[in-house]
Write a protein that holds these residues in place. Sequence first.
Motif, PDB file in Angstrom:
ATOM      1  N   ALA A   1       0.830  -1.208   0.000  1.00  0.00           N
ATOM      2  CA  ALA A   1       0.000   0.000   0.000  1.00  0.00           C
ATOM      3  C   ALA A   1       0.862   1.255   0.000  1.00  0.00           C
ATOM      4  O   ALA A   1       0.563   2.225  -0.703  1.00  0.00           O
TER       5      ALA A   1
ATOM      6  N   TYR B   1      -3.387   4.077  -0.959  1.00  0.00           N
ATOM      7  CA  TYR B   1      -2.997   3.382   0.274  1.00  0.00           C
ATOM      8  C   TYR B   1      -4.141   2.494   0.769  1.00  0.00           C
ATOM      9  O   TYR B   1      -3.947   1.323   1.090  1.00  0.00           O
TER      10      TYR B   1
ATOM     11  N   ASP C   1      -5.093  -0.280  -2.362  1.00  0.00           N
ATOM     12  CA  ASP C   1      -4.143  -1.376  -2.572  1.00  0.00           C
ATOM     13  C   ASP C   1      -3.906  -2.163  -1.288  1.00  0.00           C
ATOM     14  O   ASP C   1      -3.628  -3.371  -1.347  1.00  0.00           O
ATOM     15  N   GLY C   2      -4.011  -1.494  -0.137  1.00  0.00           N
ATOM     16  CA  GLY C   2      -3.909  -2.223   1.124  1.00  0.00           C
ATOM     17  C   GLY C   2      -5.043  -3.221   1.274  1.00  0.00           C
ATOM     18  O   GLY C   2      -4.826  -4.391   1.631  1.00  0.00           O
TER      19      GLY C   2
END
Length: 337
Positions: free
Chosen positions: A10, A84, A87-88
Amino acid sequence: MRQESPAFIALVQASAGAAGAIVASAVLQPVEVAKTRIQISTGGDDSTWQTIRRIAATDGILGLWLGAFGKCLENGAKNFAYFYIYDGMNAVVKSRMELTTAVKLVLGYIAGVGNTLMNMPLEVLSTKMQLEDAKGLSTLGMLHRILSQDGVGALYTGLGYNIALCINPAIQNTILDKLKEAILKALKRRNPEVTPALTAFQAFALGAFAKAVATIVTYPLVRLKTNLQAGKVPTATHPHAPQAKIERAGSLEQIRVMSFREDKDAEQLTILQRLIELYRGVGSALLKSTLQSALLYMVKDQVEHSVERLFKLSAKGFYRKTGQLKLGGFSGRPLAS
């Protein structure tokens, strides 16, 4: 730091996304200023090029970069937060279940909502900075004006619209991820021995296409939100919707009013003409949003590996091979609880 952890993935994606957003915003600020001016107008020419020329003639070349600092700050922060979270969550969910199109849409929407709640004041501030009455004001000066005249709540003007519009990046990133996945699989089948990667042009084209689809689907709501953030309640020469009524109307009525023109009799406008008017400024919005998205993803894709290497080198500087922190005299010792 474990390189394969969701937090690391992330952070890399968010940093690369923020870098791409700042570059794209700085390059395309003249189109952004012209787009904002067109969206809040209700008559006259809506040509992007003519609007840019008019701004340059009246305000000078620097007038085309009005609010550039605020816009770069806004887009950098928004894209860092979005990537962040997005994608986390993708990394976490991928380890537990298949990432279908529906799942990606949901994750994209959740990431958009989180990003909106964190960065809404920056968006309102950057929109205000692009208007003619912002001349001579710094970003902090505009912030002081908003707070002193309208209060803290004004920094969240259009929050409900932004929450609804979180479907825009969700659509965009779902389309982009699915197309990117298909292209990389095709490249891998063609040459199994090489790790496939998108070229700069492929990333540019995919980013532009995905954003174009998302923009067209959500544009009327985008335009209404821009009007409200700029302090411009939609107006038109509309016999069935006087201004007092428009100001108290809901979103659908305000969007309906935007389909009229103040310099045309409402009864003379055909359905097609009203649809065209409703999409006033869509050309400049598409030009700006698709180019910005294309540049963002192109830069992001190119710097992603550099950012990853930088974080890995940084991690090596703070951690021993055993995974213990290097903390001078406390090196290798547990920290006090």
